[in-house]
Design a protein around this motif. Structure first.
Motif: not given
Lengths: 414, 415
Positions: A266-268, A305-307, A392-394
């Motif tokens: 998950s992205p920060d 991601n998009d958010l 952006f990646a895992f």
């Protein structure tokens, strides 16, 4: 002063383009390449669609002089793109003095896993003695760069990057640096990602795949569409390109690589890693947000991601975030993982040289939190000075690459 | 002679910390003690049954306690490769005396090399997927099947948020990673870079190496690791992780860090080769070697020692020896040549461990012996029989991979 590095050739195989010119046309027309896949049986999977490279026959794209023995789909896709890029750059067939200083940097993905899965299924059924281990000879993703470099007899550096979904972008950045640092004269740089069962099952297990088509930045977006592609670019110093009278798509202005240090998948949520990556690329290129006229978003269409990406763009660009178009071409060619950074590099350079902004297709409803200009009503004609492309990646790996328009001798006028 | 002293201190890259989890122990003290004692870690593989393979030896990381280095919270999700990498990252930072803080975390990064990634996890995932169907695929395993997992976990455990890149290029993965990390320091995109690599032994991978006839004995003779030896008949598979902590000389000086040695050059090159075969032509390697010297602004005559890539493979060792014979032909005194793969096996991204070993060698003025070398197959100045104590000014870490990629690094005493 830093040497300027330009792009003089491009090649690709993806769901909406069997070559670069077809890809450019599809991007302009908003063609959807996401449909039922047939590379393997999807009956038992929750989803069945993807951005597959349809009707790919390696022999049609790779001349007889190159052996296709035991070649994996990934290697064949990347070899086809590499040959297209070199031909496009006017470098093929390669001269001896070029080979000597030619290197390759590839963003890897599943490599020869599709073929290895057939081997492994056999092994589970028939046992160890009767399985053909030679099917594993191209298993690992570094095989693509090796196959291309050995076939074309490059003597320069070889490297494969494996930062998951940002690998293709990272390869472009490092390829530039290999030239700047004197390790190579001309670099082939790109990415390749083949579809395979593991990847398909993995994203399904994480419940991050949309059953239908992905809808980047849409209020009801529910996941990504998986794709496959190869994308290879020719990078060289401006001087070299001008001396040999090459056509020039644009310039690689800068790139940035950062890490979330937050969570593996998950992205920060504070979007710090993504924002820092865009800032690092701007700083590397000596640019400000005022110089950027289009953002080719990572835009996977997963809710988070998009958010996060929208937040990061607003944080970095301030009020300019609302003044520039932001689109996700993954809505057309799907998420090509290890190849995506390079594929979207090609998108960015096509946008610059052919003067248009590609659209985000499949968008239906505005998300109050995703309130930028996502180019949802078709492609636009536009004069762009610089394009910023996010990957952006895992693993929390972020890479941003910025491409600039090139105006001098060799510029493409359309 | 023009030297790196001509560069400003912020363009000079120095090694200030070493972290490793290897078959010869974990951490600088244990590793260097056992390495310089000439101990071998080659033994019958214990972690899995080798009955299905034609070989049975390996160099395994044993007695490694991940709990000593990694929080329980992160440990639960990690695979073995990530554990070795994260532990080594912690050790390297602590050896360098660097604490990751809110102030410096965006300037600390990692360039990690792995040749094969977590083959154990990939097989586990595929086992369930192919035998029981997609419903049996375990989402927890997903991130660990990707080669960037170790660098990702290390960043989460240790909190650094700078450049984070994973490189995979078979047997030169780690050497390539170190070359790129050094360029990140020079470029000023990071103040501190961890760089090196790791690979692990797993059952499936071991069996595949055996099927590809890489492992000793490839001729049915006695099994063993004998780099550069006439009796060599393949390599012994190894595993482990080695990471360097790099920073600019200016940074290191400013914080009063102890400096292990300097990375003065890197050279990358290649020779055409079939996918799983070692290159038969030494030209690509020689090119990488000379490019590295050129970047270091030194001549072949300035090289005191070489940490060789030789692993006991008939082809690789012969090609590398031929390369050195050519490169050093005009010299009266030939540089020392040693390979630690007789003691540690071939772990492909073992370039990380080898880089640590070479850095220790330069620091101590001592070269570890080539374990398993008794009957040299080439007229080179091998460190055989016992270690050699000597002043090491400029040394080269040689990397050659099957498939044809080559990468060399120059480690020099920091004057």
């Amino acid at each position: 002063m830093k040497k300027r590095i330009v792009i003089t050739g491009m090649g690709t195989k993806n769901a909406i383009g069997g070559n670069v010119s077809e890809f450019a046309r599809s991007l302009r027309e908003g063609v959807c390449g996401i449909s039922q896949i047939d590379l393997f049986d999807t009956t038992d999977f929750r989803t069945h669609k993807g951005g597959q490279v349809k009707d790919f026959d390696p022999r049609r794209s790779i001349p007889e002089e190159f052996s296709l023995k035991r070649i994996s789909r990934a290697d064949a896709l990347s070899m086809a793109a590499a040959l297209e890029a070199l031909t496009d750059a006017g470098l093929y067939p390669l001269q001896e003095n070029i080979k000597e200083n030619m290197g390759i940097a590839i963003g890897g993905g599943a490599g020869g896993l599709l073929e290895a899965e057939s081997f492994y299924a056999d092994l589970l059924r028939k046992g160890k003695e009767r399985s053909k281990y030679s099917q594993l000879s191209s298993l690992f993703c570094a095989s693509s760069a090796d196959r291309i470099a050995s076939s074309l007899e490059f003597s320069g550096p070889r490297a494969t990057f494996m930062t998951a979904c940002s690998a293709g972008a990272t390869a472009l950045g490092y390829a530039r640096d290999l030239i700047l640092n004197g390790h190579a004269g001309i670099m082939l740089a790109g990415g390749v990602e083949p579809m395979c069962r593991l990847t398909y099952a993995a994203f399904n297990a994480l419940k991050s795949v949309d059953e239908d088509v992905c809808r980047p930045f849409d209020r009801n977006r529910s996941g990504l569409s998986l794709g496959e592609a190869s994308a290879v670019l020719v990078l060289e110093p401006l001087e070299t390109a001008q001396n040999r009278g090459a056509k020039i798509y644009g310039e690689l202005m800068g790139y940035g690589v950062t890490c979330d240090s937050f969570h593996m998948t998950s992205p920060d949520e504070k979007a710090s890693g993504a924002a820092r990556s865009m800032r690092a690329a701007l700083a590397d290129g000596g640019l400000t947000v005022e110089d950027i006229d289009y953002i080719n978003a990572h835009g996977t269409a997963t809710p988070v991601n998009d958010l996060t990406e929208t937040k990061a763009i607003k944080e970095v660009f301030g009020s300019r975030a609302y003044q520039i178009p932001v689109s996700s071409t993954k809505s057309m060619h799907a998420h090509t993982l290890g190849a995506s950074g390079a594929l979207e590099g090609i998108v960015s350079l096509l946008a610059l040289s052919k003067r248009f902004v590609p659209p985000t297709i499949h968008w239906r409803e505005r998300d109050p939190e995703c309130d930028l200009d996502y180019v949802t009503q078709g492609a636009r004609r536009a004069e762009l000075r610089a394009v910023l492309s996010n990957s952006f990646a895992f693993g929390g790996n972020n890479t941003t690459v910025i491409f600039g328009r090139y105006e001098g001798q060799g510029a493409i006028h359309e | 002679m023009s030297e790196h002293r001509d560069f400003p201190d912020n363009r000079r890259v120095v090694i200030t910390g070493l972290g490793m989890a290897t078959p010869l122990g974990t951490g600088r003290e244990e590793f260097s003690r056992r390495l310089f004692q000439g101990e071998s870690a080659v033994d019958a593989v214990q972690a899995f049954d080798t009955g299905a393979a034609a070989s049975h030896l390996g160099a395994e990381v044993r007695d490694f306690q991940p709990r000593d280095f990694i929080s329980i919270k992160n440990l639960r999700r990690m695979d073995r490769l990530s554990m070795l990498a994260t532990a080594s990252a912690r050790l390297a930072l602590s050896d360098a005396g660097i604490a990751v803080t809110a102030e410096n975390r965006d300037r600390v990064g990692i360039l990690f090399g792995t040749a094969f990634g977590a083959t154990d996890v990939t097989v586990q995932f595929e086992d369930a997927l192919l035998a029981q169907g997609p419903g049996a695929a375990n989402p927890i395993l997903v991130p660990n099947t990707v080669m960037n997992a170790p660098a990702g976990y290390a960043s989460i455990e240790l909190g650094f948020r700078g450049v984070n890149v994973t490189v995979t290029h078979f047997a030169v993965s780690a050497e390539t990673a170190v070359a790129y990390a050094a360029s990140e320091i020079r470029r000023g995109t990071a103040d501190v870079m961890l760089a090196g690599g790791a690979d692990i032994l797993s059952k499936f991978y071991y069996e595949a190496l055996s099927k590809f006839r890489g492992l000793s004995p490839d001729d049915g003779g006695p099994e063993g690791a004998h780099p550069f030896d006439e009796r060599r008949n393949g390599y012994v598979a190894g595993e482990g992780c080695g990471l360097l902590c790099l920073e600019s000389l200016a940074c290191a000086r400013e914080r009063g860090a102890k400096i292990c040695c300097e990375i003065t050059g890197a050279g990358l090159g290649s020779s055409p080769a079939p996918p799983t075969a070692w290159p038969r032509d030494p030209e690509g390697f020689c090119r990488a070697f000379l490019r590295a010297l050129k970047q270091a602004r030194i001549d072949v005559a300035d090289v005191s020692a070489v940490m060789a890539a030789a692993n006991g493979s008939r082809v690789l060792d012969a090609v590398e020896a031929a390369a050195y014979e050519g490169l050093f032909a005009s010299r009266a005194v030939r540089p020392w040549v040693t390979s630690i793969k007789g003691a540690l096996g071939e772990s492909f991204s073992g370039g990380g461990i080898r880089a640590c070993a070479l850095a220790l060698s330069v620091e101590r003025g001592c070269l570890p012996l080539t374990v398993g070398l008794e009957r040299p197959a080439a007229p080179l100045n091998f460190v055989a029989g016992k270690k050699v104590k000597t002043h090491l000014k400029h040394t080269v870490l040689s990397g050659i991979s099957f498939g044809g990629a080559c990468a060399c690094l120059v480690f020099s005493r920091c004057e």
